[in-house]
Write a protein that holds these residues in place. Structure first.
Motif, short mmCIF file in Angstrom:
data_model
loop_
_atom_site.label_atom_id
_atom_site.label_comp_id
_atom_site.label_asym_id
_atom_site.label_seq_id
_atom_site.Cartn_x
_atom_site.Cartn_y
_atom_site.Cartn_z
N GLU A 1 41.99 36.83 48.07
CA GLU A 1 41.36 35.51 48.26
C GLU A 1 41.68 34.91 49.62
OE1 GLU A 1 45.04 34.81 45.61
OE2 GLU A 1 43.45 36.31 45.87
N ARG B 1 38.37 36.25 43.60
CA ARG B 1 39.15 35.63 42.53
C ARG B 1 40.59 36.14 42.58
NH1 ARG B 1 37.55 33.79 37.53
NH2 ARG B 1 35.71 33.07 38.66
N ARG C 1 32.48 36.53 39.31
CA ARG C 1 31.53 35.60 39.92
C ARG C 1 31.44 34.26 39.19
NH1 ARG C 1 27.89 37.73 43.56
NH2 ARG C 1 28.05 39.96 43.93
N ARG D 1 35.89 36.02 51.08
CA ARG D 1 35.30 34.77 50.61
C ARG D 1 34.92 34.90 49.13
NH1 ARG D 1 30.34 33.10 54.08
NH2 ARG D 1 32.00 33.18 55.63
N ASN D 2 35.25 33.88 48.37
CA ASN D 2 34.91 33.76 46.94
C ASN D 2 35.62 34.80 46.07
OD1 ASN D 2 33.12 31.65 47.54
ND2 ASN D 2 31.42 33.07 47.87
#
Length: 712
Positions: free
Chosen positions: A585, A592, A196, A589-590
C-alpha cells in the motif's frame, strides 16, 4: 510448429477493401468456410501488427453465425479489440452472443460469456447477466471456471450490478465445487473482489480451509498459488486448528515451482503466529530450510527474489537457516545484486560458532575488484566485530591488513567501521591509533573524514600530535560538508578540554568557534557553535562533562525491523513487497494492506506487537452470505455464531466506537490533562524517529518472550 510456419504468411499488411471483397466472394462458393477462415486469419494478423481493421466490423460480425469454433474464436477476438469503440454496431452481435451461450458445445458457451465480459458497454452487460447466472451453474466445469473469472471482470466494470444480482453468493457456492480448477477460479475471483471492495471481506473457517487444501492436490501451479494465498483469510480459533493446517500445507514445500514454495512458506509463517508449541514451530522451521536453499540453484533473477525473502524470514525465524550460512557464500559469476544480498544474509546468520568461516569469506571479498562489493564487505567485517564479541580481535587484524594495502576506498570504509568498534569496545583497541593517523591523507570522503576526526578528538589525550592533525584538517573547514564541519567543531572542543593549557588548542577552538558562528550559514552548525562558546565561557568544567560524557555502548541489535512490522511484511512473501521490503500500500495505489488478525489462538508475543490496519474492518458488523448448496457438517448454533461460515462474508465498513472515542481524546487536550505552555517541552518527540543503518546505542530492546526465537 508446422502450423506456426504456415500462419506466418498471413502477417502481411492488407487493405480494407481487399479483405471486404474476399469475404463477400467467399459467401457464394465457400460452403466449408475455408476461404473465410483464411481471410479472418489475415485480419487477426493485421490487428496483431497494429493495423486498424474496425471498418470491417459489420462484415466480421456477420460471420458469428458460422458453426465452426475456429471462426468464432477469431470473430470474438475481433469483437474484443473493437467492440467498445462501436457501441451502436455491437448490438448486432448480442443475439449471436445469446445463441452461443446456449450452444451444446461447452467451449462455445465459455467463449461467448468470456467475450461479453471483455466489452464494458451497458447493452452487453445487460445481456450478460442471465447467461452468466446460468453458466455459473453449468454442468461443464470449464464453463463454470470461465464464468467465475467473468464475475470478477464484471465487478471491475459495474460493482453494484454484481452485488445486486447475487453473483457474490454464487461465487461462494463454487468454493464447494468438486472440480479443483473451478474452486481455484472462484477463489481468485473472490480475492479480486475483496481487494477492490470495502464491503466484501473473505473469511474462512476450518471446514472450508480443509476443503481448499484438499483441492491443492489436483490443481495447477497457478491454482495452487491462489488457493494458498486464500488461506491467509483463515484465522485459527485454536492452536490445534493452526497445527492441522500447517501439517497439511508443509507437503507443498516439495513442489518444483518457486511461486508455490514461497506461497506455502508464507502460509506456514502466518499460522505459526497462532501456535504455542515450540517443538512444532522448530519442526516447521527445519522443514522450510531445504526448499529455500533449493531456490538458490535457479537463475539469478529467481535467486534475488529468494534472497530478499530469506532476508525477511531469518529476521523473524533465524532457526530456518541457522546452520546453512555456507550456502550464501558468493560465487565468482554471481551478479553484483545477488552478491550484495548474500552478503547481508551472511552477516545476519553470523554467530560465534561460524564467525571464523564468515570472517575468512568476507576477507576474500574485500580483495575483489568491484568497488561497491568491497565496500560492503569491509563494512560487514566491522558489523561482525560489533555483533560477535569473540570475532572482534580477528576482525581488527583483518581490517589492519586491509588498511596496509593502501587502497583508498578500502581504508576509508575501514576507518568508518573502526570508529564503531571503538564505541563498542572502549579502551581495548587504542593501540591501532598510530596506524589510523598514518592514513589521514588518504581520507577524502565526508563519512570517513568525520569518523577519523571523531577518533582524533575522542583520543586526543592519547595522540601526541592531535592538535597538529586537527590544525591540518581545519584548512578546508569552510569548504567541507556539514557532516565534517560538525565533527571538527566537536573535536576542537574536546581537544581544548583535554589540553586546556595548550596555546595551540586555545587558538584552534577560538578559530573554529568564530568560523562556525560568523561565517557559516548552516543553522545546526551555528547553533552548536554558540552553545559550545557559551559553555566554555560560563562553565568550562560543565563543557568537559558534556562533550566527554561516557558514551553508551553500541550494538547491532536494533538494525533489524521491528517485530510487528516484520510480521506484517511477511504476509506479502513472494510479492513485490517482499523485494522492496515495503508494504504494497506504500507504493501501489489502492492496494489493500494486510495484518495479523487477533484471535484467542494468537501467540501473546505476536499480539503484543500487533499492528492494526488503518482501515480495519474486523470490528464491522458481519452479514453472513448463504452457505454453499452442498451437505456441510452441521454445527451447533453457538459455534456457528462464533466461527465464520464456510463462505465469504459481506462486511459493511463501520467505524468502531472505541477507535472514534480514542480519536476524540487525542484531539481534546483539555481531557488529557493540563497543557504545558513551554514550547520546547516536546522536542524529544520531534527528533525521535530518525532511522539509520548504522549501529546504535545498546538499549533494552528485547522484551521477554518476544525475541525468544531470535538467533542471538
Amino acid at each position: 510448429m508446422a502450423s506456426q510456419g504456415q500462419d506466418a504468411k498471413f502477417f502481411q499488411r492488407g487493405k480494407i477493401q481487399e479483405f471486404r471483397k474476399e469475404l463477400q466472394d467467399a459467401e457464394l462458393k465457400d460452403k466449408k468456410y475455408v476461404k473465410r477462415k483464411t481471410v479472418l486469419k489475415k485480419i487477426v494478423a493485421n490487428i496483431t501488427m497494429g493495423n486498424d481493421m474496425s471498418p470491417l466490423f459489420g462484415d466480421v460480425v456477420a460471420l458469428l453465425g458460422a458453426p465452426l469454433l475456429e471462426i468464432k474464436k477469431m470473430v470474438y477476438l475481433f469483437l474484443v479489440s473493437y467492440g467498445r469503440s462501436k457501441p451502436d454496431q455491437i448490438l448486432k452481435a448480442v443475439e449471436y452472443f445469446k445463441e452461443d451461450c446456449n450452444d451444446h458445445n461447452p467451449l462455445i458457451r465459455a467463449l461467448a460469456i468470456r467475450t461479453m465480459s471483455y466489452i464494458p458497454l451497458p447493452s452487453i452487460i445487460a445481456a450478460l447477466l442471465d447467461p452468466l447466472r446460468h453458466c455459473l451453474k453449468d454442468k461443464d466445469p470449464y464453463v463454470r471456471k470461465t464464468a467465475a473469472i467473468c464475475v470478477a471482470k464484471l465487478y471491475v466494470q459495474d460493482p453494484k450490478t454484481v452485488e445486486r444480482h447475487g453473483f457474490v453468493n454464487m461465487l461462494t457456492d463454487l468454493l464447494a465445487d468438486p472440480n479443483p480448477t473451478v474452486v481455484a477460479n472462484a477463489v481468485a475471483a473472490l480475492m479480486e473482489l475483496s481487494e477492490r471492495s470495502d464491503t466484501i471481506v473473505l473469511h474462512l473457517n476450518l471446514t472450508l480451509a480443509n476443503r481448499l487444501i484438499s483441492a491443492l492436490e489436483e490443481s495447477s501451479e497457478w491454482a495452487q498459488v491462489y488457493i494458498l494465498d486464500c488461506l491467509l483469510f483463515f484465522v485459527p480459533a485454536t492452536t490445534q486448528d493452526a497445527e492441522v493446517v500447517a501439517e497439511r500445507i508443509v507437503v507443498r514445500l516439495q513442489h518444483a515451482n518457486s511461486a508455490v514454495v514461497l506461497t506455502a512458506i508464507k502460509v506456514l509463517l502466518y499460522v505459526m503466529n497462532y501456535m504455542d508449541n515450540k517443538r512444532i514451530t522448530d519442526y516447521l522451521c527445519k522443514k522450510m530450510g531445504p526448499p529455500l536453499v533449493t531456490l538458490l540453484s535457479s537463475g539469478p533473477e529467481v535467486q534475488y527474489v529468494a534472497l530478499r525473502n530469506i532476508l525477511l524470514i531469518i529476521q523473524r525465524r533465524p532457526a530456518v537457516l541457522k546452520n546453512d550460512v555456507k550456502v550464501f557464500f558468493c560465487k565468482y559469476n554471481d551478479p553484483i545484486y545477488v552478491k550484495l544480498a548474500k552478503l547481508e544474509i551472511m552477516y545476519r546468520l553470523a554467530r560465534e560458532e561460524n564467525s571464523n568461516e564468515v570472517l575468512a569469506e568476507l576477507h576474500e571479498y574485500a580483495n575483489e575488484v568491484d568497488i561497491d562489493f568491497v565496500r560492503k564487505a569491509v563494512r560487514s567485517i566491522g558489523r561482525l566485530a560489533i555483533k560477535v564479541e569473540a570475532a572482534a580481535d580477528r576482525s581488527i587484524k583483518v581490517l589492519l591488513s586491509l588498511i596496509d594495502r593502501g587502497v583508498s576506498y578500502v581504508v576509508q570504509e575501514a576507518v568508518i567501521v573502526i570508529k564503531d568498534i571503538f564505541r563498542r569496545y572502549p579502551g581495548q583497541y587504542e593501540g591501532i591509533l598510530p596506524t589510523l593517523c598514518q592514513n589521514l591523507d588518504v581520507l577524502d570522503e565526508p563519512e570517513a573524514k568525520a569518523a577519523m576526526i571523531w577518533v582524533i578528538g575522542q583520543y586526543a589525550y592519547r595522540i601526541d600530535n592531535s592538535d597538529e592533525l586537527l590544525d591540518d584538517l581545519l584548512y578546508t573547514f569552510l569548504e567541507d560538508p556539514v557532516e565534517v564541519q560538525l565533527a571538527l567543531l566537536t573535536a576542537a572542543v574536546k581537544l581544548f578540554v583535554y589540553k586546556s593549557q595548550s596555546n595551540t588548542a586555545k587558538e584552534l577552538v577560538h578559530k573554529v568557534l568564530k568560523w562556525a558562528t560568523e561565517e557559516v550559514d548552516n543553522p545546526d552548525l551555528r547553533d552548536r557553535g554558540f552553545m559550545y562558546w557559551r559553555l566554555l565561557v560560563q562553565n568550562p568544567a560543565g563543557a568537559g562533562e558534556i562533550v566527554l560524557a561516557e558514551k553508551p555502548t553500541i550494538s547491532t541489535d536494533t538494525d533489524r525491523m521491528e517485530r510487528g512490522a516484520l510480521d506484517q511484511l511477511l504476509l506479502h512473501t513472494g510479492t513485490l513487497g517482499s523485494i522492496y521490503h515495503k508494504n504494497p500500500e506504500t507504493f501501489i495505489r489502492n492496494a489493500r494492506g494486510k495484518a495479523l488478525t487477533d484471535s484467542p489462538a494468537l501467540n501473546p508475543n505476536s499480539r503484543r506487537v500487533l499492528i492494526p490496519l488503518q482501515h480495519d474492518l474486523s470490528a464491522a458488523l458481519p452479514v453472513v452470505l448463504p452457505p454453499p448448496k452442498v451437505n456441510h457438517p452441521t454445527s451447533e448454533p453457538d459455534v456457528a455464531a462464533q466461527d465464520p461460515p464456510p463462505s465469504g462474508l459481506l462486511v459493511p465498513p463501520t467505524l468502531d466506537n472505541t477507535s472514534q472515542n480514542s480519536l476524540d481524546v487525542e484531539e481534546s487536550p483539555t481531557e488529557a490533562g493540563p497543557v504545558d505552555n513551554d514550547p520546547y517541552s516536546n522536542l524529544d518527540g520531534a527528533f525521535g524517529k530518525y532511522v539509520t543503518d548504522e549501529p546504535r546505542p545498546v538499549q533494552n530492546v528485547r522484551q521477554p518472550g518476544i525475541d525468544d526465537d531470535l538467533l542471538l
